[in-house]
Design a protein around this motif. Structure first.
Motif, mmCIF file in Angstrom:
data_model
loop_
_atom_site.group_PDB
_atom_site.id
_atom_site.type_symbol
_atom_site.label_atom_id
_atom_site.label_comp_id
_atom_site.label_asym_id
_atom_site.label_seq_id
_atom_site.Cartn_x
_atom_site.Cartn_y
_atom_site.Cartn_z
ATOM 1 N N GLY A 296 22.040 14.011 12.623
ATOM 2 C CA GLY A 296 22.009 13.294 13.897
ATOM 3 C C GLY A 296 23.046 12.175 13.949
ATOM 4 N N PRO B 215 13.292 10.137 13.706
ATOM 5 C CA PRO B 215 13.026 10.753 15.009
ATOM 6 C C PRO B 215 11.617 10.403 15.497
ATOM 7 N N THR C 64 14.435 16.384 15.469
ATOM 8 C CA THR C 64 14.548 15.927 16.859
ATOM 9 C C THR C 64 14.511 17.096 17.830
ATOM 10 N N ARG C 65 15.272 18.157 17.496
ATOM 11 C CA ARG C 65 15.332 19.306 18.400
ATOM 12 C C ARG C 65 13.991 20.047 18.446
#
Length: 426
Positions: A216, A102, A73-74
């Motif tokens: 997450g 994601p 995600t990052r």
């Protein structure tokens, strides 16, 4: 090319029919469609999307797979054109990843470590970069991926002492495999030193963070959360999750003692393995407590609510500011406290947390976690927190501070990977 590697390649060619039959049959028994099961042979079931770089992340099973979701995600936020492929080996990991996928990410089952499956897999996906997680060191997967020109990293590196000694005995093989990595990030300093002692290139080894502590946020069904809160009304609630056989009696003993002081207190009990639901319900009944059961369709309620379903921990964590994490009263190693801290809840745990020792140490130092020894200690700690709101608020505030600090570290790791794997170039 070391003799051991050549021997493994030759052996894999002969063994692949047997492993293929075994692996695909196992997946099918677990409800995986035959088409998807054949991903183990390198037959892709999805297309490579977009014109941006494809970043492949390979993990082993549930814990490893979920640990990289926050990283994906990052990285995806920094690289808006990038596509992500995550591979794992088990049906459970595939199901849980699907719940928390994601953006711009697809899942496939990992190909067998043999020439045919790997050639098909790599020819189809053509990854620009490959990130391997923990101890997933399949020889041909590493060397054949390296042969495509893809940049490669090992993250969350963690090997058992036995594995470390084995690699040290085969320095040529170790150098041949570890040299494929442009970056090796370990969970801690001790593992960094071990990687170097195993003949990994010292200039490419560095301490990272334990990605399992960065998984997450757990998914929460907002409709189910609303219904659960309505059903429980103003009752106080505490959660005991990921408990193992031999721990539920201790938890129930503590709850029984608490009910003498707080008669309408509800325990949400979520065993680590939901298939143990019948056995756990038997323990609740034997303890003289009433039991509602999630898998039976019961609404939250009773003195104990048995949450014996898969993939709903986020829902139960959202119901309480106090969570006891199992796998810790017995020498099992503990479970991921970061998932609890992310919800802003206080963490209680038994003393056996070797799998997450550093994370627990940080949480305890911050004031977000407390350890208990047995049922009496658990009951006493819970009683103090439930009767002293400020103490509980101090712990939940500490949990939020801890999560914010970890987020900063994740940004650093994501940026370092992007730079080292040359994903920031046009």
């Amino acid at each position: 090319m070391p003799f051991l590697y050549r021997a493994w390649v030759i052996a894999s060619v002969g063994l692949v029919p047997f492993f293929a039959r075994s692996q695909t049959a196992k997946l099918r028994e677990q409800g995986v469609p035959v088409r998807r099961a054949h991903e183990k042979l390198g037959h892709a079931t999805q297309d490579r999307q977009g014109s941006g770089p494809l970043i492949w992340l390979h993990a082993a099973s549930v814990g490893e797979s979920l640990s990289v979701l926050a990283l994906i995600t990052r990285m995806g936020m920094i690289l808006p054109r990038a596509q992500f492929l995550i591979t794992s080996g088990t049906a459970t990991s595939a199901a849980l990843v699907a719940q928390r996928m994601p953006p711009r990410t697809v899942h496939q089952f990992a190909p067998l470590d043999a020439p045919g499956p790997l050639k098909r897999f790599l020819r189809h996906w053509q990854p620009d970069a490959a990130i391997f997680v923990e101890s997933e060191l399949w020889p041909q997967m590493l060397r054949r991926t390296h042969g495509t020109g893809a940049k490669m990293a090992l993250v969350n590196a963690r090997l058992s002492d036995k594995s470390v000694e084995t690699w040290r005995k085969h320095p040529k093989m170790a150098r041949y495999l570890f040299s494929v990595f442009d970056l090796i990030l370990t969970q801690n300093d001790a593992m960094a030193h071990k990687m170097v002692s195993m003949h990994a290139p010292s200039d490419r080894v560095a301490r990272g963070i334990n990605l399992k502590s960065m998984a997450g946020p757990l998914p929460v069904d907002e409709d189910a959360l609303f219904d659960a809160r309505v059903a429980l009304g103003h009752r106080l609630v505490w959660v005991a999750s990921s408990t193992h056989e031999g721990e539920e009696n201790t938890v129930l003993q503590a709850h029984h003692a608490l009910l003498k002081k707080i008669p309408d207190l509800c325990l949400i009990l979520a065993p680590r393995h939901p298939e143990r639901g019948d056995a756990v319900e038997g323990l609740v009944t034997a303890a003289g407590l009433t039991c509602n059961r999630r898998s039976r369709g019961d609404a939250p309620g009773g003195q104990v609510y048995l949450a014996d379903t898969l993939g709903e921990l986020g829902l139960w964590y959202a119901m309480s500011d106090i969570v006891f994490l199992g796998g810790s009263l017995l020498p099992i190693g503990g479970h991921n406290p970061f998932e609890v801290a992310q919800t802003g809840a206080a963490v209680l745990s038994g003393p056996h947390v070797t799998a997450f020792a550093e994370t627990y140490a940080q949480l305890e130092a911050e004031g977000a976690a407390q350890f208990v020894e047995d049922g009496d200690d658990l009951a006493e700690t819970l009683s103090k927190l439930l009767s002293t709101p400020q103490d509980l608020t101090d712990m939940t505030d500490a949990a939020e501070r801890f999560v914010a600090a970890q987020d900063d570290q994740l940004d650093i790791i994501a940026s370092r990977l992007i730079t080292t794997l040359k994903l920031d170039t046009p």
